[in-house]
Scaffold this motif. Structure first.
Motif, PDB file in Angstrom:
ATOM      1  N   LEU A 225      -1.392   1.349 -11.441  1.00 46.87           N
ATOM      2  CA  LEU A 225      -0.217   0.849 -12.161  1.00 46.87           C
ATOM      3  C   LEU A 225       0.174  -0.544 -11.677  1.00 46.87           C
ATOM      4  O   LEU A 225       0.632  -1.380 -12.452  1.00 46.87           O
ATOM      5  CB  LEU A 225       0.950   1.830 -11.972  1.00 46.87           C
ATOM      6  CG  LEU A 225       2.212   1.581 -12.769  1.00 46.87           C
ATOM      7  CD1 LEU A 225       1.920   1.688 -14.262  1.00 46.87           C
ATOM      8  CD2 LEU A 225       3.272   2.607 -12.391  1.00 46.87           C
ATOM      9  N   PHE A 226      -0.032  -0.805 -10.394  1.00 49.27           N
ATOM     10  CA  PHE A 226       0.361  -2.087  -9.808  1.00 49.27           C
ATOM     11  C   PHE A 226      -0.824  -2.857  -9.250  1.00 49.27           C
ATOM     12  O   PHE A 226      -0.653  -3.708  -8.380  1.00 49.27           O
ATOM     13  CB  PHE A 226       1.386  -1.880  -8.687  1.00 49.27           C
ATOM     14  CG  PHE A 226       2.664  -1.265  -9.154  1.00 49.27           C
ATOM     15  CD1 PHE A 226       3.570  -2.000  -9.896  1.00 49.27           C
ATOM     16  CD2 PHE A 226       2.965   0.053  -8.859  1.00 49.27           C
ATOM     17  CE1 PHE A 226       4.754  -1.440 -10.326  1.00 49.27           C
ATOM     18  CE2 PHE A 226       4.152   0.629  -9.288  1.00 49.27           C
ATOM     19  CZ  PHE A 226       5.046  -0.115 -10.030  1.00 49.27           C
TER      20      PHE A 226
ATOM     21  N   ARG B 191       0.833  -1.200   0.000  1.00 53.13           N
ATOM     22  CA  ARG B 191       0.000   0.000   0.000  1.00 53.13           C
ATOM     23  C   ARG B 191       0.874   1.260   0.000  1.00 53.13           C
ATOM     24  O   ARG B 191       0.501   2.277  -0.586  1.00 53.13           O
ATOM     25  CB  ARG B 191      -0.939   0.029   1.215  1.00 53.13           C
ATOM     26  CG  ARG B 191      -1.990  -1.029   1.195  1.00 53.13           C
ATOM     27  CD  ARG B 191      -3.003  -0.792   0.090  1.00 53.13           C
ATOM     28  NE  ARG B 191      -3.778  -1.994  -0.111  1.00 53.13           N
ATOM     29  CZ  ARG B 191      -3.671  -2.794  -1.164  1.00 53.13           C
ATOM     30  NH1 ARG B 191      -2.834  -2.515  -2.122  1.00 53.13           N
ATOM     31  NH2 ARG B 191      -4.400  -3.879  -1.264  1.00 53.13           N
ATOM     32  N   ASP B 192       1.994   1.210   0.663  1.00 57.23           N
ATOM     33  CA  ASP B 192       2.897   2.360   0.718  1.00 57.23           C
ATOM     34  C   ASP B 192       3.402   2.718  -0.677  1.00 57.23           C
ATOM     35  O   ASP B 192       3.680   3.879  -0.966  1.00 57.23           O
ATOM     36  CB  ASP B 192       4.071   2.062   1.652  1.00 57.23           C
ATOM     37  CG  ASP B 192       4.936   3.281   1.876  1.00 57.23           C
ATOM     38  OD1 ASP B 192       4.391   4.350   2.219  1.00 57.23           O
ATOM     39  OD2 ASP B 192       6.165   3.170   1.683  1.00 57.23           O
ATOM     40  N   ARG B 193       3.485   1.757  -1.538  1.00 63.85           N
ATOM     41  CA  ARG B 193       3.929   1.983  -2.913  1.00 63.85           C
ATOM     42  C   ARG B 193       3.004   2.989  -3.603  1.00 63.85           C
ATOM     43  O   ARG B 193       3.445   3.756  -4.463  1.00 63.85           O
ATOM     44  CB  ARG B 193       3.935   0.634  -3.634  1.00 63.85           C
ATOM     45  CG  ARG B 193       4.451   0.649  -5.028  1.00 63.85           C
ATOM     46  CD  ARG B 193       4.448  -0.738  -5.608  1.00 63.85           C
ATOM     47  NE  ARG B 193       3.113  -1.336  -5.520  1.00 63.85           N
ATOM     48  CZ  ARG B 193       2.860  -2.618  -5.686  1.00 63.85           C
ATOM     49  NH1 ARG B 193       3.821  -3.460  -5.940  1.00 63.85           N
ATOM     50  NH2 ARG B 193       1.630  -3.080  -5.595  1.00 63.85           N
TER      51      ARG B 193
ATOM     52  N   TRP C 264      -3.705 -11.129  -5.742  1.00 62.86           N
ATOM     53  CA  TRP C 264      -2.618 -11.316  -4.776  1.00 62.86           C
ATOM     54  C   TRP C 264      -2.938 -10.632  -3.459  1.00 62.86           C
ATOM     55  O   TRP C 264      -2.696 -11.176  -2.379  1.00 62.86           O
ATOM     56  CB  TRP C 264      -1.302 -10.809  -5.357  1.00 62.86           C
ATOM     57  CG  TRP C 264      -0.123 -11.091  -4.487  1.00 62.86           C
ATOM     58  CD1 TRP C 264       0.704 -10.170  -3.933  1.00 62.86           C
ATOM     59  CD2 TRP C 264       0.362 -12.368  -4.054  1.00 62.86           C
ATOM     60  NE1 TRP C 264       1.681 -10.802  -3.178  1.00 62.86           N
ATOM     61  CE2 TRP C 264       1.490 -12.142  -3.246  1.00 62.86           C
ATOM     62  CE3 TRP C 264      -0.052 -13.675  -4.270  1.00 62.86           C
ATOM     63  CZ2 TRP C 264       2.209 -13.176  -2.653  1.00 62.86           C
ATOM     64  CZ3 TRP C 264       0.674 -14.711  -3.676  1.00 62.86           C
ATOM     65  CH2 TRP C 264       1.781 -14.447  -2.881  1.00 62.86           C
ATOM     66  N   ASP C 265      -3.512  -9.427  -3.540  1.00 57.19           N
ATOM     67  CA  ASP C 265      -3.887  -8.717  -2.308  1.00 57.19           C
ATOM     68  C   ASP C 265      -4.892  -9.530  -1.496  1.00 57.19           C
ATOM     69  O   ASP C 265      -4.798  -9.613  -0.270  1.00 57.19           O
ATOM     70  CB  ASP C 265      -4.461  -7.337  -2.634  1.00 57.19           C
ATOM     71  CG  ASP C 265      -3.389  -6.379  -3.161  1.00 57.19           C
ATOM     72  OD1 ASP C 265      -2.203  -6.575  -2.842  1.00 57.19           O
ATOM     73  OD2 ASP C 265      -3.749  -5.443  -3.884  1.00 57.19           O
ATOM     74  N   MET C 266      -5.856 -10.140  -2.177  1.00 53.96           N
ATOM     75  CA  MET C 266      -6.846 -10.970  -1.482  1.00 53.96           C
ATOM     76  C   MET C 266      -6.196 -12.214  -0.885  1.00 53.96           C
ATOM     77  O   MET C 266      -6.510 -12.594   0.250  1.00 53.96           O
ATOM     78  CB  MET C 266      -7.968 -11.374  -2.438  1.00 53.96           C
ATOM     79  CG  MET C 266      -8.899 -10.263  -2.798  1.00 53.96           C
ATOM     80  SD  MET C 266     -10.272 -10.928  -3.764  1.00 53.96           S
ATOM     81  CE  MET C 266     -10.442  -9.685  -4.996  1.00 53.96           C
TER      82      MET C 266
END
Length: 163
Positions: free
Chosen positions: A74-75, A64-66, A80-82
């Protein structure tokens, strides 16, 4: 060839053949010690790194910091997050409602729901109706999906372990 020497207050006799054998044995012992040290280092490197929900939550926060540095879309990787969110929830023994999983995906709800359906059909997610409120559905990882995520997390953690 035999030679004499004085070690401390004791006299010793050296035989050059014996000295050569001792040197050869010392060299062989050094090679064995080096080989054992290398085997031990490999075993340490291959030992599974410990993983827990805190590690997964830190990884999610880093993802998330990205978004502070690049546009989030963009990402975008909702699957994958799930998977990460559900792995952490399983480690914490927490039920995850579909609505919470949609938030974890960090994409529009309709997109998240399509991913939930696709990942359920693929056998990665398991749906379970809430026994208290039949209107609510919980989502969890299948054993196969959890094993896959946990395997990746161990490799990830192992790659960043300080030695």
């Amino acid at each position: 060839e035999i030679s004499a020497c004085l070690v401390g207050s004791e006299m010793c006799i050296r035989d050059s053949a014996t000295s050569q054998q001792i040197n050869a044995l010392s060299e062989q012992a050094r090679r064995i010690a080096d080989a054992l040290a290398e085997l031990a280092a490999r075993a340490d490197a291959e030992a599974p790194a410990p993983i827990d929900a805190a590690l997964v939550r830190r990884l999610i926060r880093l993802r998330r910091d990205r978004d502070r540095h690049f546009p989030a879309e963009l990402f975008a990787d909702p699957a994958w997050d799930m998977l990460l969110d559900l792995a952490a929830a399983r480690m914490e023994r927490v039920d995850v409602p579909v609505s919470s999983l949609c938030v974890a995906a960090a994409v529009p709800t309709t997109t998240a729901l399509r991913w939930v359906r696709s990942l359920s059909e693929a056998g990665l997610f398991v749906r379970r109706t809430d026994r208290i409120d039949a209107r609510r559905t919980f989502i969890g990882l299948s054993d196969q999906a959890f094993d896959g995520v946990a395997g990746w997390l161990r490799r990830f953690a192992g790659a960043f372990q300080s030695r």
